[in-house]
Design a protein around this motif. Structure first.
Motif, PDB file in Angstrom:
ATOM      1  N   TYR A   1       0.810  -1.217   0.000  1.00 47.29           N
ATOM      2  CA  TYR A   1       0.000   0.000   0.000  1.00 47.29           C
ATOM      3  C   TYR A   1       0.846   1.271   0.000  1.00 47.29           C
ATOM      4  N   SER A   2       2.121   1.178   0.345  1.00 49.58           N
ATOM      5  CA  SER A   2       2.953   2.382   0.496  1.00 49.58           C
ATOM      6  C   SER A   2       3.594   2.838  -0.807  1.00 49.58           C
ATOM      7  N   ALA A   3       3.367   2.156  -1.927  1.00 52.22           N
ATOM      8  CA  ALA A   3       4.076   2.470  -3.168  1.00 52.22           C
ATOM      9  C   ALA A   3       3.836   3.907  -3.626  1.00 52.22           C
ATOM     10  N   VAL A   4       2.566   4.311  -3.716  1.00 53.25           N
ATOM     11  CA  VAL A   4       2.256   5.662  -4.193  1.00 53.25           C
ATOM     12  C   VAL A   4       2.703   6.731  -3.189  1.00 53.25           C
ATOM     13  N   PRO A   5       2.447   6.584  -1.870  1.00 55.11           N
ATOM     14  CA  PRO A   5       2.993   7.571  -0.937  1.00 55.11           C
ATOM     15  C   PRO A   5       4.518   7.688  -0.999  1.00 55.11           C
ATOM     16  N   VAL A   6       5.206   6.571  -1.220  1.00 55.96           N
ATOM     17  CA  VAL A   6       6.663   6.636  -1.380  1.00 55.96           C
ATOM     18  C   VAL A   6       7.025   7.505  -2.578  1.00 55.96           C
ATOM     19  N   LEU A   7       6.317   7.337  -3.664  1.00 58.53           N
ATOM     20  CA  LEU A   7       6.569   8.132  -4.868  1.00 58.53           C
ATOM     21  C   LEU A   7       6.334   9.617  -4.603  1.00 58.53           C
ATOM     22  N   ILE A   8       5.284   9.940  -3.859  1.00 59.86           N
ATOM     23  CA  ILE A   8       4.970  11.334  -3.546  1.00 59.86           C
ATOM     24  C   ILE A   8       6.053  11.946  -2.660  1.00 59.86           C
ATOM     25  N   PHE A   9       6.437  11.222  -1.604  1.00 59.97           N
ATOM     26  CA  PHE A   9       7.467  11.746  -0.698  1.00 59.97           C
ATOM     27  C   PHE A   9       8.826  11.827  -1.389  1.00 59.97           C
ATOM     28  N   LEU A  10       9.116  10.871  -2.253  1.00 57.32           N
ATOM     29  CA  LEU A  10      10.394  10.880  -2.959  1.00 57.32           C
ATOM     30  C   LEU A  10      10.503  12.093  -3.878  1.00 57.32           C
ATOM     31  N   ALA A  11       9.411  12.419  -4.557  1.00 54.65           N
ATOM     32  CA  ALA A  11       9.410  13.605  -5.420  1.00 54.65           C
ATOM     33  C   ALA A  11       9.637  14.871  -4.610  1.00 54.65           C
ATOM     34  N   SER A  12       9.071  14.921  -3.401  1.00 53.54           N
ATOM     35  CA  SER A  12       9.266  16.088  -2.540  1.00 53.54           C
ATOM     36  C   SER A  12      10.697  16.164  -2.019  1.00 53.54           C
ATOM     37  N   LEU A  13      11.268  15.019  -1.657  1.00 50.32           N
ATOM     38  CA  LEU A  13      12.639  15.012  -1.149  1.00 50.32           C
ATOM     39  C   LEU A  13      13.649  15.473  -2.195  1.00 50.32           C
ATOM     40  N   GLN A  14      13.396  15.147  -3.447  1.00 47.12           N
ATOM     41  CA  GLN A  14      14.330  15.506  -4.506  1.00 47.12           C
ATOM     42  C   GLN A  14      14.323  17.003  -4.800  1.00 47.12           C
ATOM     43  N   LYS A  15      13.310  17.712  -4.306  1.00 47.73           N
ATOM     44  CA  LYS A  15      13.245  19.152  -4.520  1.00 47.73           C
ATOM     45  C   LYS A  15      13.949  19.938  -3.418  1.00 47.73           C
ATOM     46  N   ILE A  16      14.379  19.251  -2.357  1.00 53.87           N
ATOM     47  CA  ILE A  16      15.091  19.942  -1.271  1.00 53.87           C
ATOM     48  C   ILE A  16      16.518  20.227  -1.723  1.00 53.87           C
ATOM     49  N   SER A  17      16.922  21.465  -1.624  1.00 53.42           N
ATOM     50  CA  SER A  17      18.267  21.844  -2.049  1.00 53.42           C
ATOM     51  C   SER A  17      19.312  21.247  -1.104  1.00 53.42           C
ATOM     52  N   LYS A  18      20.369  20.694  -1.695  1.00 51.70           N
ATOM     53  CA  LYS A  18      21.458  20.136  -0.886  1.00 51.70           C
ATOM     54  C   LYS A  18      22.193  21.206  -0.110  1.00 51.70           C
ATOM     55  N   ASP A  19      22.100  22.440  -0.571  1.00 55.91           N
ATOM     56  CA  ASP A  19      22.761  23.543   0.133  1.00 55.91           C
ATOM     57  C   ASP A  19      22.216  23.715   1.539  1.00 55.91           C
ATOM     58  N   MET A  20      20.934  23.405   1.718  1.00 55.44           N
ATOM     59  CA  MET A  20      20.334  23.533   3.049  1.00 55.44           C
ATOM     60  C   MET A  20      20.960  22.542   4.020  1.00 55.44           C
TER      61      MET A  20
END
Length: 286
Positions: A173-192
């Motif tokens: 059941y976690s496949a789609v939520p993983v995809l959503i959270f993964l997309a959000s994590l990839q937008k976090i700047s590494k500089d932070m």
């Protein structure tokens, strides 16, 4: 006729959402009206007479809630299990998304491993697998024998296998939520993260101060998705009760429509409880 800039913007906005409005009116509003309407009738169909409607008022609802309680029992089980499962699924999804976002070898393979089942397996296929033991480790004698060698207690073996089956189901059941959270994590700047590291923040602190605040607004979205997904999944017994009632001579479409309306209220209650329990509680700037 000249329009003001505000009216032009409003008209443009209406044009953009017009496909959704047309789709809602055609595929949601009218079926919903028909379902509510039929729930107050005893609906029959004859080859010669066609559809016939006999007004019964709240009789269908009384039968469901006070006489034939198979739906009530199934709805209670679904309500409690969903309240427990959804927070666990979201927590697992966040952990898996963070792991998949790391620089590791074979990252693409692990992502495929988590997303492939929900792409290729339909609810009907999963139901067949469950029926014939494909999703049950307890029906596999090789697995049971292997565990029994290490743990001789039969009750403990059964507990371990049941727990493992539950974990596999939650990962499904976690496949789609993983995809959503993964997309959000990839937008976090590494500089932070680099700035936080320079200031002496550990990875644990960075998670609470940077990662979690960034992905937390998406938790509410995942809550809505999971409740709707679990409620309408083919293996959910409530859907079977509604479908069987439609073809049951003593129930028919009116009874099934009343079941659908009550089931909708159950889903709305779940979404409300989980949504307001997990929504971001940031204070508005005054």
């Amino acid at each position: 006729m000249k329009l003001s800039m505000k009216q032009k913007k409003a008209f443009t906005g209406v044009l953009f959402i017009s496909p959704w409005i047309i789709g809602f009116l055609a595929f949601v509003a009218y079926p919903l009206y028909r379902t509510i309407y039929m729930s107050f009738f005893n609906v029959m169909f004859g080859n010669k007479t066609g559809w016939s409607y006999k007004w019964v008022g709240l009789e269908n609802y009384k039968r469901i809630l006070f006489e034939e309680i198979d739906f009530v029992v199934a709805a209670q089980n679904f309500f409690i299990s969903t309240l427990i499962y959804v927070p666990i699924i979201i927590a697992l999804s966040v952990i898996i998304a963070m792991l998949l976002n790391q620089k590791i070898k074979g990252k693409s393979f692990f992502r495929l491993l988590f997303f492939l089942p929900i792409i290729i397996l339909s609810g009907e296929m999963m139901e067949n697998m469950s029926t014939y033991g494909g999703m049950s480790f307890s029906s596999n004698p090789l697995i049971l024998d292997a565990i029994s060698i290490v743990i001789p207690s039969a009750s403990l073996v059964k507990l371990i296998v049941s727990t493992f089956e539950l974990i596999v189901q939650l990962l499904w059941y976690s496949a789609v939520p993983v995809l959503i959270f993964l997309a959000s994590l990839q937008k976090i700047s590494k500089d932070m993260y680099e700035a936080a590291s320079i200031d002496g923040a550990s990875k644990w602190v960075a998670f609470w101060k940077i990662t979690l605040p960034t992905i937390y607004p998406l938790v509410s979205l995942c809550v809505v998705f999971l409740v709707v997904f679990l409620a309408n999944f083919d293996t959910n017994p409530i859907n079977g009760i509604i479908l069987e009632s439609k073809y049951d001579g003593s129930r028919r479409d009116g009874y099934a429509s009343a079941l659908s309306i009550l089931y909708t209220f159950v889903q709305i209650a779940l979404i409300g409880i989980l949504y307001f329990g997990t929504r971001s509680k940031k204070k508005e700037a005054r």
